[in-house]
Design a protein around this motif. Structure first.
Motif, PDB file in Angstrom:
ATOM      1  N   VAL A   4      20.734  21.797   2.300  1.00 21.58           N
ATOM      2  CA  VAL A   4      21.162  20.479   2.768  1.00 21.58           C
ATOM      3  C   VAL A   4      20.029  19.468   2.628  1.00 21.58           C
ATOM      4  CG1 VAL A   4      21.939  19.164   4.752  1.00 21.58           C
ATOM      5  CG2 VAL A   4      22.899  21.392   4.284  1.00 21.58           C
ATOM      6  N   ASP A   9      11.914  16.243   4.113  1.00 19.82           N
ATOM      7  CA  ASP A   9      12.766  15.465   5.025  1.00 19.82           C
ATOM      8  C   ASP A   9      12.609  15.968   6.447  1.00 19.82           C
ATOM      9  OD1 ASP A   9      13.821  13.640   3.339  1.00 19.82           O
ATOM     10  OD2 ASP A   9      15.636  14.795   2.871  1.00 19.82           O
ATOM     11  N   ILE A  13      11.068  13.822   9.656  1.00 27.74           N
ATOM     12  CA  ILE A  13      11.822  13.494  10.876  1.00 27.74           C
ATOM     13  C   ILE A  13      11.153  14.131  12.091  1.00 27.74           C
ATOM     14  CG2 ILE A  13      14.029  13.789  12.043  1.00 27.74           C
ATOM     15  CD1 ILE A  13      15.385  13.544   9.360  1.00 27.74           C
ATOM     16  N   ALA A  42      15.716   9.979  22.645  1.00 25.46           N
ATOM     17  CA  ALA A  42      16.677   9.862  21.555  1.00 25.46           C
ATOM     18  C   ALA A  42      16.177  10.594  20.311  1.00 25.46           C
ATOM     19  CB  ALA A  42      16.926   8.386  21.245  1.00 25.46           C
ATOM     20  N   LEU A  46      17.566  14.040  18.326  1.00 30.89           N
ATOM     21  CA  LEU A  46      17.782  14.119  16.871  1.00 30.89           C
ATOM     22  C   LEU A  46      17.100  15.346  16.285  1.00 30.89           C
ATOM     23  CD1 LEU A  46      18.568  12.930  14.082  1.00 30.89           C
ATOM     24  CD2 LEU A  46      16.425  11.679  14.155  1.00 30.89           C
ATOM     25  N   ALA A  49      18.834  18.601  17.293  1.00 25.17           N
ATOM     26  CA  ALA A  49      20.087  18.790  16.568  1.00 25.17           C
ATOM     27  C   ALA A  49      19.811  19.188  15.121  1.00 25.17           C
ATOM     28  CB  ALA A  49      20.914  17.513  16.616  1.00 25.17           C
ATOM     29  N   LEU A  50      18.755  18.588  14.569  1.00 24.60           N
ATOM     30  CA  LEU A  50      18.377  18.875  13.181  1.00 24.60           C
ATOM     31  C   LEU A  50      17.967  20.331  13.021  1.00 24.60           C
ATOM     32  CD1 LEU A  50      17.846  17.206  10.565  1.00 24.60           C
ATOM     33  CD2 LEU A  50      15.494  17.080  11.289  1.00 24.60           C
ATOM     34  N   ALA A  54      22.038  22.644  19.147  1.00 29.05           N
ATOM     35  CA  ALA A  54      22.929  21.581  19.613  1.00 29.05           C
ATOM     36  C   ALA A  54      22.952  21.491  21.132  1.00 29.05           C
ATOM     37  CB  ALA A  54      24.330  21.836  19.085  1.00 29.05           C
ATOM     38  N   LEU A  58      21.942  18.209  23.452  1.00 30.54           N
ATOM     39  CA  LEU A  58      22.854  17.607  24.423  1.00 30.54           C
ATOM     40  C   LEU A  58      22.186  17.489  25.784  1.00 30.54           C
ATOM     41  CD1 LEU A  58      25.692  16.563  24.669  1.00 30.54           C
ATOM     42  CD2 LEU A  58      26.432  18.832  25.320  1.00 30.54           C
ATOM     43  N   ALA A  61      19.667  14.662  25.794  1.00 30.82           N
ATOM     44  CA  ALA A  61      20.283  13.337  25.853  1.00 30.82           C
ATOM     45  C   ALA A  61      20.810  13.041  27.252  1.00 30.82           C
ATOM     46  CB  ALA A  61      21.403  13.239  24.822  1.00 30.82           C
TER      47      ALA A  61
ATOM     48  N   LEU B   5      19.253  10.617   3.843  1.00 33.12           N
ATOM     49  CA  LEU B   5      18.433  10.814   5.041  1.00 33.12           C
ATOM     50  C   LEU B   5      17.083  10.105   4.934  1.00 33.12           C
ATOM     51  CD1 LEU B   5      19.128  14.490   6.049  1.00 33.12           C
ATOM     52  CD2 LEU B   5      19.496  12.468   7.431  1.00 33.12           C
ATOM     53  N   THR B  39      19.689   7.255  15.814  1.00 34.79           N
ATOM     54  CA  THR B  39      19.499   8.714  15.833  1.00 34.79           C
ATOM     55  C   THR B  39      20.835   9.438  15.945  1.00 34.79           C
ATOM     56  OG1 THR B  39      19.081   8.555  18.198  1.00 34.79           O
ATOM     57  CG2 THR B  39      17.177   8.735  16.779  1.00 34.79           C
ATOM     58  N   MET B  42      22.452   9.503  12.690  1.00 38.01           N
ATOM     59  CA  MET B  42      21.805  10.504  11.830  1.00 38.01           C
ATOM     60  C   MET B  42      22.287  11.903  12.173  1.00 38.01           C
ATOM     61  SD  MET B  42      17.904   9.144  11.460  1.00 38.01           S
ATOM     62  CE  MET B  42      17.308  10.358  10.301  1.00 38.01           C
ATOM     63  N   ILE B  43      22.471  12.180  13.486  1.00 34.23           N
ATOM     64  CA  ILE B  43      22.995  13.487  13.883  1.00 34.23           C
ATOM     65  C   ILE B  43      24.393  13.693  13.292  1.00 34.23           C
ATOM     66  CG2 ILE B  43      23.757  14.872  15.841  1.00 34.23           C
ATOM     67  CD1 ILE B  43      21.554  13.607  17.491  1.00 34.23           C
ATOM     68  N   ILE B  46      24.098  14.440   9.564  1.00 33.65           N
ATOM     69  CA  ILE B  46      23.643  15.820   9.346  1.00 33.65           C
ATOM     70  C   ILE B  46      24.790  16.804   9.591  1.00 33.65           C
ATOM     71  CG2 ILE B  46      22.129  17.605  10.282  1.00 33.65           C
ATOM     72  CD1 ILE B  46      20.109  15.298  10.802  1.00 33.65           C
ATOM     73  N   LEU B  49      26.967  16.761   6.606  1.00 32.68           N
ATOM     74  CA  LEU B  49      26.335  17.400   5.447  1.00 32.68           C
ATOM     75  C   LEU B  49      26.350  18.913   5.571  1.00 32.68           C
ATOM     76  CD1 LEU B  49      23.195  15.166   4.762  1.00 32.68           C
ATOM     77  CD2 LEU B  49      25.307  15.277   3.459  1.00 32.68           C
ATOM     78  N   ARG B  50      26.142  19.401   6.803  1.00 34.87           N
ATOM     79  CA  ARG B  50      26.104  20.858   7.010  1.00 34.87           C
ATOM     80  C   ARG B  50      27.483  21.431   7.310  1.00 34.87           C
ATOM     81  NH1 ARG B  50      20.979  21.815  10.970  1.00 34.87           N
ATOM     82  NH2 ARG B  50      19.370  20.951   9.606  1.00 34.87           N
ATOM     83  N   ILE B  55      27.397  20.398  16.016  1.00 29.73           N
ATOM     84  CA  ILE B  55      26.425  19.303  16.007  1.00 29.73           C
ATOM     85  C   ILE B  55      27.154  17.957  16.013  1.00 29.73           C
ATOM     86  CG2 ILE B  55      24.560  18.253  14.662  1.00 29.73           C
ATOM     87  CD1 ILE B  55      23.736  20.949  13.763  1.00 29.73           C
ATOM     88  N   VAL B  58      28.006  17.020  19.504  1.00 30.11           N
ATOM     89  CA  VAL B  58      26.783  16.565  20.196  1.00 30.11           C
ATOM     90  C   VAL B  58      26.439  15.141  19.778  1.00 30.11           C
ATOM     91  CG1 VAL B  58      24.304  16.968  20.379  1.00 30.11           C
ATOM     92  CG2 VAL B  58      25.881  18.868  20.539  1.00 30.11           C
ATOM     93  N   LEU B  61      28.623  12.716  21.630  1.00 32.74           N
ATOM     94  CA  LEU B  61      28.224  12.599  23.045  1.00 32.74           C
ATOM     95  C   LEU B  61      26.933  11.801  23.195  1.00 32.74           C
ATOM     96  CD1 LEU B  61      29.101  16.125  24.432  1.00 32.74           C
ATOM     97  CD2 LEU B  61      30.121  13.950  25.052  1.00 32.74           C
ATOM     98  N   VAL B  62      25.962  12.056  22.316  1.00 30.13           N
ATOM     99  CA  VAL B  62      24.693  11.324  22.399  1.00 30.13           C
ATOM    100  C   VAL B  62      24.930   9.837  22.132  1.00 30.13           C
ATOM    101  CG1 VAL B  62      22.456  11.021  21.284  1.00 30.13           C
ATOM    102  CG2 VAL B  62      23.252  13.289  21.829  1.00 30.13           C
TER     103      VAL B  62
END
Lengths: 239, 82
Positions: A4, A9, A13, A42, A46, A49-50, A54, A58, A61, B5, B39, B42-43, B46, B49-50, B55, B58, B61-62
């Motif tokens: 991906v 990248d 990040i 925030a 990110l 999650a990346l 997950a 959550l 956040a 990205l 952000t 971006m989540i 992603i 993409l995946r 995710i 999430v 929710l964020v």
């Protein structure tokens, strides 16, 4: 994961997280630090999650960003305050209590409608609340208060004035630790127009270097702790 | 679509820089709102993409919680400045 996005990248990040952390540390004002803490939260969500977590994202956040900064904002607001006792006439309005103490308990018992009982008290509380908020700086203390406000802004403190009617009430407020310091107007014979007394050692140290010495004299005092009460449990253990 | 990205990351740096160099608290709040939204978008990207819907949830929710916390914080700050 590698199909991906590239490792570059991912690294770029993830590098945002320490950058945001350093930014949070470098803030001087506590409120600014809280907002930057929100940005950190925030970005952290990110990154989590990346990396595939997950549930952690959550939680970050919800708890880290929302609950923590809101609670901290309330805590900072209520703790960073300088309460200053001053002598000023407080013109309390005549509050009429229809079913109040003047008629005694009999009226209160006869009057079965609970709204009639509650209403005058809540109305008077509202009036007192408005009065406190409409309280303005007294004219004779203006130069000192301007100096103190500059001092408070520099240290992101909030200046809260506690007007009391006379000197006795001022001393009492100091003894019971209701105020952090008191400000008095000196007589005309004195070289300095005002005198400020604080009971917090750290405030005294800061004010000593930063308040204008031409305007006020500064002094500190220590409040004696109240006499220790007798222990409820008798010293049976020592026997 | 993976190239998207990189530009998103560069765009995310703009409000971060703004929040660092501006001393006004409301400018910082604006930067926070911007970062929070970016952000979460971006989540979401992603997650697409995946093809990972966990995710994605999430991210949604964020996206909503970030704005709620912003509202709460703004209310407190407004009371401080009064």
């Amino acid at each position: 994961m590698t199909n991906v996005m590239t490792d570059w990248d991912l690294a770029a990040i993830t590098a945002l997280l320490p950058i945001a952390a350093v930014m949070t540390i470098l803030q001087k004002n506590p409120y600014h630090a809280l907002v930057v803490r929100g940005i950190l939260g925030a970005i952290a969500a990110l990154v989590y999650a990346l990396l595939g977590a997950a549930d952690v994202a959550l939680t970050e956040a919800l708890v880290g960003t929302m609950l923590a900064i809101t609670l901290y904002a309330v805590a900072v607001r209520s703790s960073l305050v300088l309460k200053l006792g001053i002598i000023a006439p407080v013109n309390l309005p005549e509050i009429e209590l229809d079913n109040g103490a003047s008629n005694g308990q009999q009226d209160a018992q006869q009057n079965s409608n609970p709204e009639d009982l509650v209403h005058p008290v809540s109305k008077s509380l509202e009036e007192i609340f408005n009065l406190i908020h409409s309280f303005e700086d007294p004219q004779e203390l203006k130069p000192l208060l301007e100096d103190l406000r500059v001092f408070c802004d520099r240290h992101s403190l909030r200046l809260e004035l506690h007007p009391v009617p006379d000197r006795q009430a001022l001393d009492h407020a100091m003894e019971t630790k209701e105020v952090h310091g008191v400000a008095l107007v000196n007589g005309d014979s004195s070289a300095h127009p005002y005198s400020v007394t604080v009971r917090v050692e750290r405030l005294y140290e800061l004010m000593q270097t930063e308040l204008n010495p031409a305007i006020s004299t500064l002094s500190t005092t220590t409040i004696k702790p109240p006499p220790a009460e007798k222990p409820l449990v008798s010293d049976a253990s020592s026997r | 679509m993976n190239w998207i990205l990189g530009p998103m990351l560069l765009i995310l740096l703009i409000p971060i820089y703004e929040s660092f160099q501006d001393e006004d608290i409301w400018q910082k709040m604006l930067a926070f709102a911007s970062v929070s939204t970016k952000t979460s978008i971006m989540i979401l990207v992603i997650s697409v993409l995946r093809d990972d819907w966990m995710i994605g949830v999430v991210g949604v929710l964020v996206l909503s919680v970030g704005n709620a916390s912003l509202m709460l914080l703004a209310q407190v700050l407004k009371r401080v400045n009064e």
